[in-house]
Design a protein around this motif. Structure first.
Motif, PDB file in Angstrom:
ATOM      1  N   LEU A 330       0.074  37.628   5.615  1.00  0.00           N
ATOM      2  CA  LEU A 330      -0.535  36.695   5.152  1.00  0.00           C
ATOM      3  C   LEU A 330       0.129  36.171   4.208  1.00  0.00           C
ATOM      4  N   TRP A 331       0.436  36.598   3.204  1.00  0.00           N
ATOM      5  CA  TRP A 331       1.730  37.045   2.256  1.00  0.00           C
ATOM      6  C   TRP A 331       2.641  35.721   2.355  1.00  0.00           C
ATOM      7  N   ILE A 332       2.970  36.381   3.470  1.00  0.00           N
ATOM      8  CA  ILE A 332       5.176  35.613   3.275  1.00  0.00           C
ATOM      9  C   ILE A 332       4.465  34.357   4.289  1.00  0.00           C
ATOM     10  N   PHE A 333       3.861  34.078   5.563  1.00  0.00           N
ATOM     11  CA  PHE A 333       3.484  33.067   5.997  1.00  0.00           C
ATOM     12  C   PHE A 333       2.761  32.078   5.482  1.00  0.00           C
ATOM     13  N   ALA A 334       2.132  32.274   4.476  1.00  0.00           N
ATOM     14  CA  ALA A 334       0.910  31.716   3.437  1.00  0.00           C
ATOM     15  C   ALA A 334       2.030  30.746   2.173  1.00  0.00           C
ATOM     16  N   PHE A 335       2.590  31.982   2.483  1.00  0.00           N
ATOM     17  CA  PHE A 335       3.217  31.490   0.531  1.00  0.00           C
ATOM     18  C   PHE A 335       4.497  31.233   1.186  1.00  0.00           C
TER      19      PHE A 335
END
Length: 438
Positions: A330-335
């Motif tokens: 989540l963190w990588i793909f979103a940010f």
């Protein structure tokens, strides 16, 4: 040079990250160095500047930075498909090994030779944690203010038992304020950063967050509807979901909080077993935070209803791994599309710098907690007003554990041996000691 950078076919990416996932021993430092050699130096899939830029970005996020770096590199080359492949292959080999070792541990823990083996492992883990404290402290505490923050965090956790998330949040907020008013206290570089001209991808980010929150929550919904909130699987999923949000600063930063909650709060395992789990995670490939899977397995194995113990343990381990690592994607793909803006945010750098300093105090708390439970068979807690103090039973002191810990410290600090060699020697020495004593 940029012209030398090549984008591999997806099949080649899968093959290389499978190799990295099977060889990623040595904690985040060794894992990051391995990826640098494989991807930057040898294959030139990404250049040095991009690699360091991405690494700094991953340090800003909760979760294991090496696994998130692998996910970002895969995303950079083949989008979401590449990120999933690289991130999963970084985790899956170690997860399967930890699961197999957890099953063996649960069934063999009462055997004499097994206890001797893990005494050697715990002794080495104590020396390894001390080494982590010295390394991280030497790098992070480069100002008097950071040293003070580390001391405050240690006192808050060790003596007053304040909640770990509160300590982390307080340190981050303090750093944000200090970065604006006294950046020199944090050794932050001042000056205007180059402007970022790329558009803000709000729509894509919100969509990604929605999708991955659904993926993250899906197994917990199934547990809630079928077993309810009183079942151990719900407790496991809830606890490790919360832990995934506050795992800034690497696995050592949250191990004390996780260990104390799992041992004293939930009663899932003993302090000695927690040290055993850390030893298993140290000797297997993949992120050190994989120790959470060991805890999840034992917790479900010991309260298995309505399943058989083995099946419950496997479900508990799988659920723990899911809620621990799904947020990383989540963190990588979103940010990831925001990486340049996050890199230039002075307030964010300040929050991270102070948080990292506080984490040194957190690791110091972990070090003393482990030392007490490795060296003494009995450790009680005593209250002195609002303060809490650990009180070891001096008659339960283990001279064998102390000598093995000294041996591990000599191998690590004097001879500069790596984790695997040190663990091998201490475990074999402990086995031989037990055999001679029979």
């Amino acid at each position: 040079m940029a012209s030398q950078i090549t984008t591999p076919p997806f099949s080649e990416l899968v093959r290389v990250f499978t190799r990295i996932g099977c060889l990623s021993f040595g904690g985040p430092v060794g894992q990051i160095a391995l990826m640098h050699r494989e991807l930057v130096e040898e294959r030139k899939w990404i250049d040095e500047e991009q690699y360091l830029h991405a690494l700094n970005f991953c340090h800003l996020l909760p979760g294991p930075e090496a696994q998130q770096l692998a996910t970002w590199i895969g995303w950079r080359m083949h989008g979401v498909k590449g990120g999933l492949a690289a991130g999963l292959l970084f985790v899956v080999p170690g997860a399967l090994i930890i699961l197999a070792l957890s099953i063996l541990y649960a069934y063999a823990a009462n055997l004499t030779w097994f206890a001797a083996l893990f005494l050697g492992m715990k002794a080495a883990v104590l020396a390894i944690v001390v080494q982590a404290l010295i390394r991280i402290g030497g790098r992070a505490l480069n100002t008097s203010f950071k040293l003070a923050m580390a001391a405050v965090a240690f006192v808050a956790l060790f003596f007053f038992n304040l909640p770990f998330p509160l300590v982390v949040l307080g340190a981050g907020l303090t750093g944000i304020v200090v970065a604006q008013r006294q950046p020199r206290w944090l050794a932050l570089k001042t000056g205007l950063a180059p402007p970022v001209t790329t558009p803000r991808p709000w729509g894509k980010t919100l969509g990604t967050v929605g999708i991955w929150l659904t993926i993250w929550a899906a197994p917990m919904v199934v547990v809630l509807l079928t077993l309810g909130q009183d079942h151990v699987l719900w407790q496991i999923g809830s606890f490790f979901s919360q832990l995934a949000i506050v795992t800034f600063g690497g696995a050592y930063a949250v191990l004390a909080y996780m260990a104390q909650e799992a041992v004293q709060g939930y009663g899932w395992l003993s302090a000695g077993e927690m040290a055993d789990g850390l030893g298993l995670a140290e000797t297997t490939p993949g992120p050190l935070i994989m120790v959470t899977q060991f805890v999840g397995y034992l917790a479900a194995f010991r309260s298995p209803e309505p399943f058989a113990p083995l099946i419950a343990g496997i479900i508990g381990a799988g659920l723990t791994t899911w809620v621990t690592f799904a947020p990383c994607f989540l963190w990588i793909f979103a940010f990831a599309p925001w990486v340049e803006r996050m890199e230039n945010a002075q307030w964010l750098k300040g929050g991270l710098a102070t948080l990292t300093a506080a984490i040194v105090g957190v690791i110091a708390n972990l070090t003393i907690w482990f030392a007490l439970h490795v060296l003494f068979a009995g450790v009680a807690e005593r209250q002195f007003g609002p303060a809490r103090l650990y009180w070891p039973d001096l008659s339960s002191f283990s001279s064998q554990a102390a000598l093995l810990s000294l041996l591990a410290a000599f191998l690590i600090f004097r001879l500069k041996w790596n984790v695997i060699k040190t663990l091998s020697v201490t475990c074999l020495t402990s086995l031989a000691w037990g055999w001679i004593a029979l």
